[in-house]
Enzyme design. Sequence first.
Site, PDB file in Angstrom:
ATOM      1  N   GLU A 131      13.910  38.074   9.256  1.00  0.00           N
ATOM      2  CA  GLU A 131      13.532  39.308   8.566  1.00  0.00           C
ATOM      3  C   GLU A 131      13.851  40.533   9.416  1.00  0.00           C
ATOM      4  OE1 GLU A 131       9.466  37.465   6.575  1.00  0.00           O
ATOM      5  OE2 GLU A 131       9.336  39.043   8.049  1.00  0.00           O
TER       6      GLU A 131
ATOM      7  N   CYS B  75       4.963  40.358   9.816  1.00  0.00           N
ATOM      8  CA  CYS B  75       5.929  39.459  10.432  1.00  0.00           C
ATOM      9  C   CYS B  75       5.965  38.048   9.840  1.00  0.00           C
ATOM     10  CB  CYS B  75       5.548  39.426  11.896  1.00  0.00           C
ATOM     11  SG  CYS B  75       6.319  38.215  12.863  1.00  0.00           S
TER      12      CYS B  75
HETATM   13  S1  SF4 Z   1       2.599  37.632  16.353  1.00  0.00           S
HETATM   14 FE1  SF4 Z   1       2.631  35.892  17.770  1.00  0.00          FE
HETATM   15  S2  SF4 Z   1       3.458  34.151  16.580  1.00  0.00           S
HETATM   16 FE2  SF4 Z   1       3.901  36.048  15.437  1.00  0.00          FE
HETATM   17  S3  SF4 Z   1       5.986  36.546  16.054  1.00  0.00           S
HETATM   18 FE3  SF4 Z   1       4.588  37.748  17.364  1.00  0.00          FE
HETATM   19  S4  SF4 Z   1       4.309  36.437  19.159  1.00  0.00           S
HETATM   20 FE4  SF4 Z   1       5.187  35.139  17.595  1.00  0.00          FE
END
Ligand code: SF4
Length: 368
Positions: free
Chosen positions: A107, A353
């Site tokens: 993404e 994310c």
């Molecule tokens: S929040 Fe944690 S699990 Fe998600 S992409 Fe970032 S580092 Fe990786």
Amino acid sequence: MLPDSRRQLVVFLSEHKGVNALPAVISIFDTTAVERLRRSLRLDPERVRVLRNRLLKKFESDDDGLLGFPGRDQLQLHVLEQFRRVDSSIDGASKLLLKTATGMLIEAVILRIASGRTTLCVSSQVGCAASCEFCATGKMGIAQNLSSAEILDQVLQVGQLLAREERRLDNIVFMGMGEPFHNEDNLNDALTVLTSPQLFARSPKSILVSTVGVPDAMVRCAERFPSVNLALSLHSVKAETRLKLIPLTQRHSLGDLRHAIREINRVQQHELMIEYLMLAGQNDSIDDADDLIRWLDGVNVHVNLIPYNPIEDAPHLLGSDRDTIDRFAVQLKGSGLKTTIRYSLGNDIAAACGQLVQKENRKRNGVH
Ligand code: SF4
């Protein structure tokens, strides 16, 4: 030492057939290979300078950027294929799903802020090994690192997309899928190309690298790119709570992180950003704020409180309500800590994310 005749033969073979022969396709981001292409075509360096200005600084379209460049058939501009684009109907966020050559989806999120500024959130890995409890990407586990070209192509494609809208790309944040410092070499290559005056020529101050905390790598990054901004996803200074939220924490203690912040403050002139996700009943009490204030005493930081977007895989985690977030912010500010609350864009397009990739993967696998 080889006799002269043998040396000449080795040079001839390496230039014409051997390891130094030009590859069939040359990435626009590979400065060494582009230089060899220029020499092989006997082009004036100005031709390459104009090409890079058009594509990497002005973000002209592929056709316009390559117009009249003799080596255009040998140049590769894109390593990612656009798979899907989803635009928010409530604010200025767009999410691009991009497919790697190995068929994996990643993404890139575009945030068009009301002030007119734009931010691109790039991914550095497919999946992520940090396994954060609150993150859809973390639920996927790690699949692979993105190459520097795959990181940079997100910038090129989004820069071109925004240029078609007559907008400029202002900021680049490494807050997409992946822990950037688990892909440190390719991150470094990407930062070098992004800030090189001959290539993207981005101001390092307009770039932010966000990490859940890999202390040594954070310090190395600050030393190598002192003007690039760093953000630490802290989320709690209670070891047990932090370990539950970010399992990676077992490898790096809170003490090591605090030491790293001090080192970074020594190298960088600006404050380090502390990201703090506001999770109801987990890390949002008056006590939690007091602990945070004590932990941050004496370091140069800016705390950013982040309202939480729930994900399907973690139904037990809920975001703190607005009053709690406001009260937490007032408490931090009252202690003298610079504190802001981040306004999230793209709630309707699963902009946090990894959420859209996960939905897409479920669709592909027939799970809903
Ligand atoms: S929040 Fe944690 S699990 Fe998600 S992409 Fe970032 S580092 Fe990786």
